[in-house]
Design a protein around this motif. Structure first.
Motif, PDB file in Angstrom:
ATOM      1  N   LEU A 256      51.872 134.961 -54.861  1.00 20.82           N
ATOM      2  CA  LEU A 256      51.650 136.250 -55.512  1.00 20.82           C
ATOM      3  C   LEU A 256      52.280 137.403 -54.742  1.00 20.82           C
ATOM      4  O   LEU A 256      52.009 138.567 -55.042  1.00 20.82           O
ATOM      5  N   ASN A 257      53.123 137.080 -53.782  1.00 22.74           N
ATOM      6  CA  ASN A 257      53.759 138.115 -52.971  1.00 22.74           C
ATOM      7  C   ASN A 257      55.029 138.636 -53.640  1.00 22.74           C
ATOM      8  O   ASN A 257      56.131 138.555 -53.089  1.00 22.74           O
ATOM      9  N   LEU A 258      54.877 139.170 -54.839  1.00 19.14           N
ATOM     10  CA  LEU A 258      56.013 139.772 -55.528  1.00 19.14           C
ATOM     11  C   LEU A 258      56.218 141.193 -55.016  1.00 19.14           C
ATOM     12  O   LEU A 258      55.289 141.810 -54.475  1.00 19.14           O
ATOM     13  N   PRO A 259      57.413 141.729 -55.173  1.00 17.35           N
ATOM     14  CA  PRO A 259      57.694 143.082 -54.670  1.00 17.35           C
ATOM     15  C   PRO A 259      56.706 144.120 -55.204  1.00 17.35           C
ATOM     16  O   PRO A 259      56.524 144.255 -56.416  1.00 17.35           O
ATOM     17  N   GLY A 260      56.042 144.818 -54.273  1.00 14.00           N
ATOM     18  CA  GLY A 260      55.120 145.870 -54.665  1.00 14.00           C
ATOM     19  C   GLY A 260      53.706 145.402 -54.974  1.00 14.00           C
ATOM     20  O   GLY A 260      52.815 146.231 -55.207  1.00 14.00           O
ATOM     21  N   TRP A 261      53.469 144.098 -54.961  1.00 14.22           N
ATOM     22  CA  TRP A 261      52.138 143.592 -55.287  1.00 14.22           C
ATOM     23  C   TRP A 261      51.238 143.606 -54.054  1.00 14.22           C
ATOM     24  O   TRP A 261      51.685 143.338 -52.937  1.00 14.22           O
ATOM     25  N   THR A 262      49.968 143.911 -54.272  1.00 14.20           N
ATOM     26  CA  THR A 262      48.969 143.894 -53.205  1.00 14.20           C
ATOM     27  C   THR A 262      47.765 143.080 -53.672  1.00 14.20           C
ATOM     28  O   THR A 262      47.623 142.766 -54.860  1.00 14.20           O
ATOM     29  N   GLU A 263      46.883 142.747 -52.732  1.00 11.00           N
ATOM     30  CA  GLU A 263      45.666 142.023 -53.094  1.00 11.00           C
ATOM     31  C   GLU A 263      44.819 142.837 -54.065  1.00 11.00           C
ATOM     32  O   GLU A 263      44.225 142.287 -55.004  1.00 11.00           O
ATOM     33  N   ASP A 264      44.755 144.144 -53.844  1.00 14.99           N
ATOM     34  CA  ASP A 264      43.983 145.000 -54.744  1.00 14.99           C
ATOM     35  C   ASP A 264      44.558 144.962 -56.157  1.00 14.99           C
ATOM     36  O   ASP A 264      43.807 144.948 -57.144  1.00 14.99           O
ATOM     37  N   MET A 265      45.874 144.947 -56.250  1.00 13.40           N
ATOM     38  CA  MET A 265      46.511 144.908 -57.565  1.00 13.40           C
ATOM     39  C   MET A 265      46.179 143.606 -58.280  1.00 13.40           C
ATOM     40  O   MET A 265      45.872 143.603 -59.479  1.00 13.40           O
ATOM     41  N   VAL A 266      46.219 142.495 -57.570  1.00 13.93           N
ATOM     42  CA  VAL A 266      45.894 141.198 -58.175  1.00 13.93           C
ATOM     43  C   VAL A 266      44.440 141.185 -58.639  1.00 13.93           C
ATOM     44  O   VAL A 266      44.125 140.658 -59.714  1.00 13.93           O
TER      45      VAL A 266
END
Length: 291
Positions: A256-266
């Motif tokens: 889930l480490n796509l550009p701009g992604w964070t744990e909060d976003m997921v």
């Protein structure tokens, strides 16, 4: 003849449902349920929908198509399965939407069998893992397009379901979350094939090899053989117990480490997915399978 359309989605099934039912083809044929091989009918259906361009097939066209597809006489139900029915995998996400061609594709497919009752079946999954998995398997151009044009928080399965219901209001739709498939597998097989309660399919536990450690699967199969569950609820509890102990996270891990992604976003995407499932449950003509 009733027709069951299993529509995927992509990266939820990988033809496991079709393969399991084909392994039980003779058993199902005894119940007047036809499970033709996908290698032939997928191309036939694609060619037919392109030729008709969404128009309703004539009785003669439908009869000829069924003659080409069916592998048995006297069928009262036919099961057809393809994740490509709603569109190609490369366009499963476009312009911040899931399956934007779903209504058009679904209507064209339904119009191949206008005088036959049709039921449709679709697994959905968390848009966070769905998008990440699509990006992982996409070629460079598609990957760049998805990443540069998609707002993940806008992805809604309810939009797909509503579009399909509007396009074909006479087709009942059964939905389930792919994350629940281990606990629903027998229910899914029964829903799609509509085989009678007294029929026990073989090879139904092959599915679990993709999520469990081998020793755990062997222990679970041995337990089920010597302690056959009396109800589906009991079967789910047994499966849940073995999954808790022998689940193999490496087999289903999604990056889930796509550009701009964070744990909060997921976490936000997952919460939106839960809310979206509530919206789907409220749509008329939709049945949602739950554990």
């Amino acid at each position: 003849m009733k027709i069951s359309l299993h529509l995927g989605a992509h990266l939820t099934d990988d033809d496991r449902l079709s393969r399991c039912l084909i392994k039980n083809r003779d058993l199902l044929a005894g119940q007047a349920i036809a499970v033709p091989g996908p290698g032939k009918y997928r191309e036939l259906l694609r060619a037919a929908t392109e030729r008709l361009q969404g128009a309703r097939a004539s009785a003669e066209t439908t009869a000829a198509l069924l003659d080409d597809i069916l592998n048995m006489d006297g069928a009262e139900r036919m099961v057809l399965s393809s994740a490509e029915f709603l569109g190609p995998r490369g366009w499963a996400i476009r312009d911040s939407a899931l399956y934007p061609q779903a209504a058009e594709k679904f209507s064209a497919l339904r119009n191949l069998f206008p005088n036959h009752p049709v039921e449709a079946f679709l697994a959905v999954r968390n848009p966070a893992t769905f998008m990440a998995s699509l990006v992982d398997v996409a070629h460079d151009k598609a990957r760049e397009r998805i990443l540069s044009t998609t707002t993940p928080a806008d992805l809604r399965w309810s939009a797909v379901v509503n579009a399909m219901r509007t396009a074909c209001p006479d087709v009942p739709l059964t939905i389930w979350c792919d994350e629940d498939t281990p606990y629903l597998w027998n229910d899914i097989l029964r829903a799609v094939s509509a085989h009678p309660d007294g029929i026990t399919l073989r090879h139904t536990y092959d599915w679990f090899a993709q999520v469990m450690r081998p020793e755990g699967l062997e222990l679970m199969l041995n337990w089920l053989e010597h302690h056959p569950p009396q109800t589906e609820d009991q079967r789910r509890r047994i499966i849940s117990a073995f999954l808790d102990k022998y689940f193999d996270a490496e087999k289903v891990d999604v990056d889930l480490n796509l550009p701009g992604w964070t744990e909060d976003m997921v976490e936000v995407l997952t919460e939106l997915y839960d809310q979206d499932m509530d919206a789907i449950r409220a749509i008329e003509g939709v049945r949602v399978l739950t554990p």
